[in-house]
Motif scaffolding. Structure first.
Motif, PDB file in Angstrom:
ATOM      1  N   UNK A   1       3.804   3.499  17.342  1.00 15.68           N
ATOM      2  CA  UNK A   1       3.386   2.218  16.757  1.00 15.68           C
ATOM      3  C   UNK A   1       1.943   2.291  16.264  1.00 15.68           C
ATOM      4  N   UNK A   2       1.081   2.959  17.041  1.00 13.68           N
ATOM      5  CA  UNK A   2      -0.313   3.116  16.618  1.00 13.68           C
ATOM      6  C   UNK A   2      -0.408   3.932  15.342  1.00 13.68           C
ATOM      7  N   UNK A   3       0.372   4.990  15.243  1.00 16.25           N
ATOM      8  CA  UNK A   3       0.342   5.836  14.052  1.00 16.25           C
ATOM      9  C   UNK A   3       0.848   5.099  12.820  1.00 16.25           C
ATOM     10  N   UNK A   4       1.921   4.336  12.960  1.00 14.29           N
ATOM     11  CA  UNK A   4       2.466   3.657  11.792  1.00 14.29           C
ATOM     12  C   UNK A   4       1.513   2.578  11.292  1.00 14.29           C
ATOM     13  N   UNK A   5       0.776   1.947  12.203  1.00 10.31           N
ATOM     14  CA  UNK A   5      -0.211   0.941  11.791  1.00 10.31           C
ATOM     15  C   UNK A   5      -1.383   1.593  11.065  1.00 10.31           C
ATOM     16  N   UNK A   6      -1.934   2.647  11.649  1.00  3.00           N
ATOM     17  CA  UNK A   6      -3.093   3.317  11.042  1.00  3.00           C
ATOM     18  C   UNK A   6      -2.698   4.053   9.755  1.00  3.00           C
ATOM     19  N   UNK A   7      -1.501   4.600   9.702  1.00  2.32           N
ATOM     20  CA  UNK A   7      -1.040   5.254   8.476  1.00  2.32           C
ATOM     21  C   UNK A   7      -0.941   4.260   7.330  1.00  2.32           C
ATOM     22  N   UNK A   8      -0.492   3.049   7.623  1.00  2.00           N
ATOM     23  CA  UNK A   8      -0.405   2.020   6.590  1.00  2.00           C
ATOM     24  C   UNK A   8      -1.791   1.663   6.062  1.00  2.00           C
ATOM     25  N   UNK A   9      -2.768   1.551   6.946  1.00  2.00           N
ATOM     26  CA  UNK A   9      -4.136   1.281   6.505  1.00  2.00           C
ATOM     27  C   UNK A   9      -4.683   2.443   5.674  1.00  2.00           C
ATOM     28  N   UNK A  10      -4.366   3.672   6.083  1.00  2.00           N
ATOM     29  CA  UNK A  10      -4.822   4.838   5.327  1.00  2.00           C
ATOM     30  C   UNK A  10      -4.186   4.891   3.948  1.00  2.00           C
ATOM     31  N   UNK A  11      -2.912   4.513   3.844  1.00  2.00           N
ATOM     32  CA  UNK A  11      -2.254   4.453   2.533  1.00  2.00           C
ATOM     33  C   UNK A  11      -2.976   3.468   1.623  1.00  2.00           C
ATOM     34  N   UNK A  12      -3.330   2.310   2.162  1.00  5.16           N
ATOM     35  CA  UNK A  12      -4.019   1.292   1.363  1.00  5.16           C
ATOM     36  C   UNK A  12      -5.368   1.802   0.867  1.00  5.16           C
ATOM     37  N   UNK A  13      -6.129   2.441   1.750  1.00  5.44           N
ATOM     38  CA  UNK A  13      -7.450   2.935   1.369  1.00  5.44           C
ATOM     39  C   UNK A  13      -7.355   4.053   0.343  1.00  5.44           C
ATOM     40  N   UNK A  14      -6.455   5.002   0.572  1.00  2.51           N
ATOM     41  CA  UNK A  14      -6.317   6.121  -0.363  1.00  2.51           C
ATOM     42  C   UNK A  14      -5.784   5.660  -1.719  1.00  2.51           C
ATOM     43  N   UNK A  15      -4.888   4.687  -1.717  1.00  2.00           N
ATOM     44  CA  UNK A  15      -4.344   4.187  -2.982  1.00  2.00           C
ATOM     45  C   UNK A  15      -5.409   3.474  -3.800  1.00  2.00           C
ATOM     46  N   UNK A  16      -6.223   2.666  -3.138  1.00  2.00           N
ATOM     47  CA  UNK A  16      -7.286   1.958  -3.864  1.00  2.00           C
ATOM     48  C   UNK A  16      -8.309   2.928  -4.438  1.00  2.00           C
ATOM     49  N   UNK A  17      -8.667   3.951  -3.665  1.00  2.00           N
ATOM     50  CA  UNK A  17      -9.634   4.930  -4.149  1.00  2.00           C
ATOM     51  C   UNK A  17      -9.056   5.759  -5.292  1.00  2.00           C
ATOM     52  N   UNK A  18      -7.838   6.221  -5.131  1.00  2.00           N
ATOM     53  CA  UNK A  18      -7.218   7.029  -6.177  1.00  2.00           C
ATOM     54  C   UNK A  18      -6.961   6.244  -7.448  1.00  2.00           C
ATOM     55  N   UNK A  19      -6.507   4.996  -7.321  1.00  2.00           N
ATOM     56  CA  UNK A  19      -6.247   4.180  -8.502  1.00  2.00           C
ATOM     57  C   UNK A  19      -7.511   3.867  -9.282  1.00  2.00           C
ATOM     58  N   UNK A  20      -8.585   3.517  -8.566  1.00  2.00           N
ATOM     59  CA  UNK A  20      -9.846   3.220  -9.241  1.00  2.00           C
ATOM     60  C   UNK A  20     -10.410   4.447  -9.951  1.00  2.00           C
ATOM     61  N   UNK A  21     -10.351   5.593  -9.270  1.00  2.00           N
ATOM     62  CA  UNK A  21     -10.856   6.821  -9.884  1.00  2.00           C
ATOM     63  C   UNK A  21      -9.994   7.240 -11.070  1.00  2.00           C
ATOM     64  N   UNK A  22      -8.683   7.009 -10.989  1.00  2.00           N
ATOM     65  CA  UNK A  22      -7.795   7.380 -12.091  1.00  2.00           C
ATOM     66  C   UNK A  22      -8.130   6.596 -13.357  1.00  2.00           C
ATOM     67  N   UNK A  23      -8.537   5.336 -13.213  1.00  2.00           N
ATOM     68  CA  UNK A  23      -8.902   4.537 -14.381  1.00  2.00           C
ATOM     69  C   UNK A  23     -10.141   5.114 -15.073  1.00  2.00           C
ATOM     70  N   UNK A  24     -11.116   5.554 -14.288  1.00  2.00           N
ATOM     71  CA  UNK A  24     -12.328   6.139 -14.873  1.00  2.00           C
ATOM     72  C   UNK A  24     -12.019   7.487 -15.510  1.00  2.00           C
ATOM     73  N   UNK A  25     -11.164   8.263 -14.863  1.00  2.00           N
ATOM     74  CA  UNK A  25     -10.788   9.563 -15.433  1.00  2.00           C
ATOM     75  C   UNK A  25     -10.051   9.376 -16.751  1.00  2.00           C
ATOM     76  N   UNK A  26      -9.222   8.364 -16.834  1.00  2.00           N
ATOM     77  CA  UNK A  26      -8.519   8.096 -18.093  1.00  2.00           C
ATOM     78  C   UNK A  26      -9.510   7.765 -19.212  1.00  2.00           C
TER      79      UNK A  26
END
Length: 205
Positions: free
Chosen positions: A127-152
């Motif tokens: 349960x701890x892993x699934x909660x923290x993994x979800x938070x990590x997905x959110x953080x990595x997605x926001x960082x990758x999406x923002x950087x992808x816009x600048x790279x484009x």
């Protein structure tokens, strides 16, 4: 004779009522079923550990690639140079910080994944892993999406906003930041698989 027949009918009815109200006993679950369920969860936990290490490697590669992205164009004089660095843009700086946090989390979560292998039926670490993994997905997605816009924009520019495409000049810089964005998306995909695996492991058999 009438009393005897009445007594016989009452006894028969009473026995039928008791028979209908008798509690149903659940069939005992065989021990090999529990062993098989634990074995399946242990297999999922092993796969989880492999994916977790792979995601940590992808996140670390993305962090290093972006953090070392820098290029200076050669010119005849040292006093007039064009330079591009990741810290020139706040989006890329946020990317480095966010992916570094995701990398650190994935490394620290490895012992919990090992605990899930040793104790496959334990629900608390999963349960701890699934909660923290979800938070990590959110953080990595926001960082990758923002950087992808600048790279484009760096590759294609935007004539309406007077953004110039700089990748024709800063080729090495653009290759590194593009690779970092790809690494972040790989990390996001692996983290999503980790969340799915944790959900499968929590499923009751």
């Amino acid at each position: 004779m009438e009393k005897s027949e009445a007594t016989t009918i009452e006894v028969a009815e009473t026995s039928r009522e008791r028979k209908g109200k008798a509690p149903l006993l659940a069939a005992p679950v065989p021990a090999d079923h529990h062993a098989k369920a634990a074995g399946n969860k242990r297999g999922v936990a092993i796969f989880d550990l492999i994916l977790r290490i792979s995601a940590a490697a992808a996140a670390l590669g993305a962090t290093i690639a972006m953090g070392t992205a820098e290029q200076t164009l050669p010119f005849f004089t040292q006093f007039f140079q064009f330079q591009a660095s990741y810290d020139d843009l706040p989006t890329f700086s946020f990317f480095v910080i966010a992916m570094a946090i995701v990398t650190a989390y994935l490394v620290l979560s490895v012992p919990f994944s090992i605990v899930c292998i040793v104790r496959p039926v334990a629900a608390a670490p999963r349960l701890l892993l699934i909660l923290c993994d979800t938070l990590a997905v959110t953080l990595a997605t926001s960082a990758g999406g923002a950087a992808a816009a600048i790279v484009y924009l760096a590759h294609n520019g935007n004539s309406d906003a007077n953004w110039l495409a700089i990748c024709q000049q800063f080729t090495d810089f653009c290759q590194r930041v593009s690779g970092a964005v790809v690494g972040s998306f790989i990390t996001v995909a692996l983290l999503i698989f980790l969340v799915v695996l944790s959900a499968i492991a929590l499923k009751k058999h």
